[in-house]
Design a protein around this motif. Structure first.
Motif, PDB file in Angstrom:
ATOM      1  N   VAL A 232       0.832  -1.199   0.000  1.00 36.53           N
ATOM      2  CA  VAL A 232       0.000   0.000   0.000  1.00 36.53           C
ATOM      3  C   VAL A 232       0.871   1.255   0.000  1.00 36.53           C
ATOM      4  CG1 VAL A 232      -1.763   1.305   1.242  1.00 36.53           C
ATOM      5  CG2 VAL A 232      -1.882  -1.192   1.175  1.00 36.53           C
ATOM      6  N   THR A 233       1.893   1.275   0.825  1.00 39.97           N
ATOM      7  CA  THR A 233       2.777   2.441   0.920  1.00 39.97           C
ATOM      8  C   THR A 233       3.486   2.709  -0.403  1.00 39.97           C
ATOM      9  OG1 THR A 233       3.121   2.030   3.284  1.00 39.97           O
ATOM     10  CG2 THR A 233       4.725   3.433   2.186  1.00 39.97           C
ATOM     11  N   ALA A 234       3.914   1.635  -1.068  1.00 43.82           N
ATOM     12  CA  ALA A 234       4.669   1.780  -2.312  1.00 43.82           C
ATOM     13  C   ALA A 234       3.793   2.148  -3.505  1.00 43.82           C
ATOM     14  CB  ALA A 234       5.419   0.486  -2.624  1.00 43.82           C
ATOM     15  N   ASN A 235       2.486   1.875  -3.407  1.00 44.65           N
ATOM     16  CA  ASN A 235       1.623   2.039  -4.577  1.00 44.65           C
ATOM     17  C   ASN A 235       0.589   3.158  -4.442  1.00 44.65           C
ATOM     18  OD1 ASN A 235       2.177  -0.263  -6.668  1.00 44.65           O
ATOM     19  ND2 ASN A 235       2.347  -1.215  -4.644  1.00 44.65           N
ATOM     20  N   THR A 236       0.780   4.040  -3.468  1.00 47.99           N
ATOM     21  CA  THR A 236      -0.108   5.196  -3.307  1.00 47.99           C
ATOM     22  C   THR A 236       0.733   6.441  -3.016  1.00 47.99           C
ATOM     23  OG1 THR A 236      -0.385   4.730  -0.945  1.00 47.99           O
ATOM     24  CG2 THR A 236      -2.059   3.836  -2.439  1.00 47.99           C
ATOM     25  N   LEU A 237       0.170   7.593  -3.299  1.00 50.43           N
ATOM     26  CA  LEU A 237       0.850   8.853  -3.015  1.00 50.43           C
ATOM     27  C   LEU A 237       0.540   9.355  -1.608  1.00 50.43           C
ATOM     28  CD1 LEU A 237       0.208  10.719  -6.404  1.00 50.43           C
ATOM     29  CD2 LEU A 237       2.293   9.523  -5.681  1.00 50.43           C
ATOM     30  N   THR A 238      -0.595   8.957  -1.072  1.00 48.76           N
ATOM     31  CA  THR A 238      -1.024   9.400   0.251  1.00 48.76           C
ATOM     32  C   THR A 238      -0.162   8.762   1.338  1.00 48.76           C
ATOM     33  OG1 THR A 238      -3.291   9.579  -0.563  1.00 48.76           O
ATOM     34  CG2 THR A 238      -3.000   9.521   1.827  1.00 48.76           C
ATOM     35  N   ASN A 239       0.161   9.534   2.368  1.00 43.11           N
ATOM     36  CA  ASN A 239       0.974   9.018   3.469  1.00 43.11           C
ATOM     37  C   ASN A 239       0.228   7.926   4.231  1.00 43.11           C
ATOM     38  OD1 ASN A 239       3.340  10.692   3.270  1.00 43.11           O
ATOM     39  ND2 ASN A 239       2.094  12.405   3.992  1.00 43.11           N
ATOM     40  N   ILE A 240       0.975   6.880   4.618  1.00 43.99           N
ATOM     41  CA  ILE A 240       0.413   5.766   5.375  1.00 43.99           C
ATOM     42  C   ILE A 240       0.971   5.808   6.799  1.00 43.99           C
ATOM     43  CG2 ILE A 240       0.172   3.266   5.524  1.00 43.99           C
ATOM     44  CD1 ILE A 240      -1.226   4.604   3.080  1.00 43.99           C
ATOM     45  N   LEU A 241       0.067   5.682   7.766  1.00 45.90           N
ATOM     46  CA  LEU A 241       0.420   5.719   9.182  1.00 45.90           C
ATOM     47  C   LEU A 241       0.271   4.331   9.791  1.00 45.90           C
ATOM     48  CD1 LEU A 241       0.896   7.399  11.891  1.00 45.90           C
ATOM     49  CD2 LEU A 241      -1.599   7.587  11.997  1.00 45.90           C
ATOM     50  N   ALA A 242       1.321   3.814  10.389  1.00 46.90           N
ATOM     51  CA  ALA A 242       1.264   2.512  11.065  1.00 46.90           C
ATOM     52  C   ALA A 242       0.792   2.709  12.497  1.00 46.90           C
ATOM     53  CB  ALA A 242       2.635   1.847  11.048  1.00 46.90           C
ATOM     54  N   ASP A 243      -0.271   2.010  12.878  1.00 44.75           N
ATOM     55  CA  ASP A 243      -0.781   2.095  14.247  1.00 44.75           C
ATOM     56  C   ASP A 243      -0.647   0.742  14.926  1.00 44.75           C
ATOM     57  OD1 ASP A 243      -2.084   2.580  16.626  1.00 44.75           O
ATOM     58  OD2 ASP A 243      -4.068   2.844  15.754  1.00 44.75           O
ATOM     59  N   GLU A 244      -1.610  -0.147  14.721  1.00 46.75           N
ATOM     60  CA  GLU A 244      -1.575  -1.445  15.390  1.00 46.75           C
ATOM     61  C   GLU A 244      -0.354  -2.288  15.018  1.00 46.75           C
ATOM     62  OE1 GLU A 244      -6.004  -0.339  15.215  1.00 46.75           O
ATOM     63  OE2 GLU A 244      -4.292  -0.222  13.857  1.00 46.75           O
ATOM     64  N   SER A 245       0.326  -1.922  13.952  1.00 43.31           N
ATOM     65  CA  SER A 245       1.540  -2.646  13.551  1.00 43.31           C
ATOM     66  C   SER A 245       2.738  -2.310  14.436  1.00 43.31           C
ATOM     67  CB  SER A 245       1.897  -2.337  12.089  1.00 43.31           C
ATOM     68  OG  SER A 245       0.962  -2.902  11.198  1.00 43.31           O
ATOM     69  N   VAL A 246       2.625  -1.260  15.254  1.00 45.25           N
ATOM     70  CA  VAL A 246       3.764  -0.833  16.076  1.00 45.25           C
ATOM     71  C   VAL A 246       3.375  -0.786  17.550  1.00 45.25           C
ATOM     72  CG1 VAL A 246       5.468   0.953  16.530  1.00 45.25           C
ATOM     73  CG2 VAL A 246       4.747   0.504  14.175  1.00 45.25           C
ATOM     74  N   PHE A 247       3.843  -1.760  18.309  1.00 48.24           N
ATOM     75  CA  PHE A 247       3.698  -1.777  19.760  1.00 48.24           C
ATOM     76  C   PHE A 247       5.023  -1.433  20.447  1.00 48.24           C
ATOM     77  CE2 PHE A 247      -0.353  -3.495  19.101  1.00 48.24           C
ATOM     78  CZ  PHE A 247      -1.011  -3.772  20.292  1.00 48.24           C
ATOM     79  N   SER A 248       6.119  -1.889  19.886  1.00 49.67           N
ATOM     80  CA  SER A 248       7.408  -1.838  20.561  1.00 49.67           C
ATOM     81  C   SER A 248       8.459  -1.116  19.720  1.00 49.67           C
ATOM     82  CB  SER A 248       7.895  -3.263  20.830  1.00 49.67           C
ATOM     83  OG  SER A 248       8.183  -3.911  19.590  1.00 49.67           O
ATOM     84  N   PRO A 249       9.594  -0.771  20.333  1.00 49.33           N
ATOM     85  CA  PRO A 249      10.703  -0.220  19.544  1.00 49.33           C
ATOM     86  C   PRO A 249      11.141  -1.156  18.414  1.00 49.33           C
ATOM     87  CG  PRO A 249      11.078   0.187  21.869  1.00 49.33           C
ATOM     88  CD  PRO A 249       9.871  -0.706  21.790  1.00 49.33           C
TER      89      PRO A 249
END
Length: 354
Positions: A232-249
């Motif tokens: 999705v990030t590579a194939n769209t111009l709109t910024n993508i925000l990771a939420d549930e994908s990031v819990f930890s460092p």
């Protein structure tokens, strides 16, 4: 100042309107409140939000984790031993991040009170005022448009539009809201993992072609589908925000290495508190990735802790701390002031509660 006792209670607040996402519907906040008592009579306060669909925690599990695991691990420790306290909290039980977050923020509250300073100043003191968005729950198009107009009338200039429950109708919802509020209002879209990668690309490209001018799309696909996030990030111009994908460092490093998102959403209930949130923010900043400060369905207690952290960090450039704005009334006095989209930190010590 030594930790003498930890008391677990409850905090409740009815919502102005039901909170609806692709994952759940909530009518009232029922969270855990935590009070860390010291041998000098000072008390630190924290809060944990049970979000079973995301963190896997419930009211019962949070209370049990604190009472039976976290509390015994840190009783008797001196509040100046911050690194050791945080290590013991983290090692006391696997995951249970919301339970850890509640105790973590209470400890930070005490640490700042001990030094007679607002917490945000001790953490970096970058700013004293924040601008938050407000969530528009997923409903039929007509109701979402109405809710968006009401939010703008209340004084909010950034709307976070919940979608993902009905992918076929999501473009219609978003475009209708854009037409209703105009282009002076910033729109963020949150799919809450509700789309497949191909659906996400199709929907986002359609919005781009329609001139919907979306600032970002949050967690378009399942949290564990990092290949899908990459796609999705590579194939769209709109910024993508990771939420549930990031819990930890470690999760943050993975997202950055795989280029699976443009931004990272930090939430204390996911990170286990401020201590780990600092690490994520610094990792992101070192890699040129801006962060959002978000929240679950939380009251003024934990949102205030999140606001102090957000205000302290230059790399937190977006704020989604609308929990108190969704509640009919504040369950507790004190803390930062929440005036529509403006959050203003005070000079009170700690996170602002006596």
């Amino acid at each position: 100042m030594k930790i003498k006792n930890i008391v677990v209670g409850k905090v409740e607040a009815p919502l102005i309107t039901p909170f609806k996402t692709a994952l759940r519907t909530v009518h009232s906040i029922h969270n855990i409140a935590v009070y860390v008592h010291t041998d000098v009579g000072q008390i630190g306060i924290g809060e944990a939000a049970p979000t079973a669909a995301i963190t896997g925690e419930t009211l019962g599990s949070i209370s049990c984790a604190i009472e039976q695991h976290i509390k015994p691990a840190i009783i008797g420790m001196d509040i100046e031993e911050m690194a050791q306290i945080m290590e013991r909290i983290d090692n006391s039980i696997y995951q249970n991040t919301s339970a850890k977050a509640a105790v973590d923020m209470a400890i930070f509250d005490l640490f700042a009170k001990h030094h007679q300073s607002p917490l945000y100043q001790l953490l970096g003191g970058y700013r004293k005022e924040l601008v938050t968005d407000i969530t528009i729950s997923v409903n039929d198009t007509e109701e979402m448009v109405k809710d968006s107009i009401v939010a703008v009338q209340r004084g909010f200039h950034i709307l976070k539009i919940k979608v993902g429950k009905d992918p076929a109708g999501d473009v219609e919802r978003i475009v209708a809201i854009r037409d209703a509020v105009g282009h002076a209002i910033t729109l963020r879209v949150d799919a809450n993992q509700g789309w497949s990668p191909k659906q996400a690309v199709q929907i986002i490209r359609t919005l781009e072609d329609a001139g919907a001018n979306i600032e970002l799309v949050e967690q378009p696909v399942h949290c564990h589908d990092l290949a899908g996030m990459q796609f999705v990030t590579a194939n769209t111009l709109t910024n993508i925000l990771a939420d549930e994908s990031v819990f930890s460092p470690k999760d943050a490093v993975t997202i950055i290495e795989k280029r699976a998102a443009d931004f990272i959403n930090i939430k204390l209930m996911k990170t286990g508190g401020i201590y780990q949130a600092q690490k994520i923010c610094h990792i992101a900043e070192a890699n040129g990735i801006a962060c959002m400060m978000g929240c679950m369905l939380e009251t003024k207690i934990s949102v205030s802790a999140a606001a102090h952290f957000a205000a302290s960090q230059k790399n937190i450039t977006m704020v989604d701390l609308d929990g108190p704005s969704l509640c009919m009334k504040d369950p507790i006095a004190g803390g930062p002031t929440f005036d529509n989209d403006r959050i203003r930190l005070t000079d009170a010590a700690g996170i602002g509660f006596s």
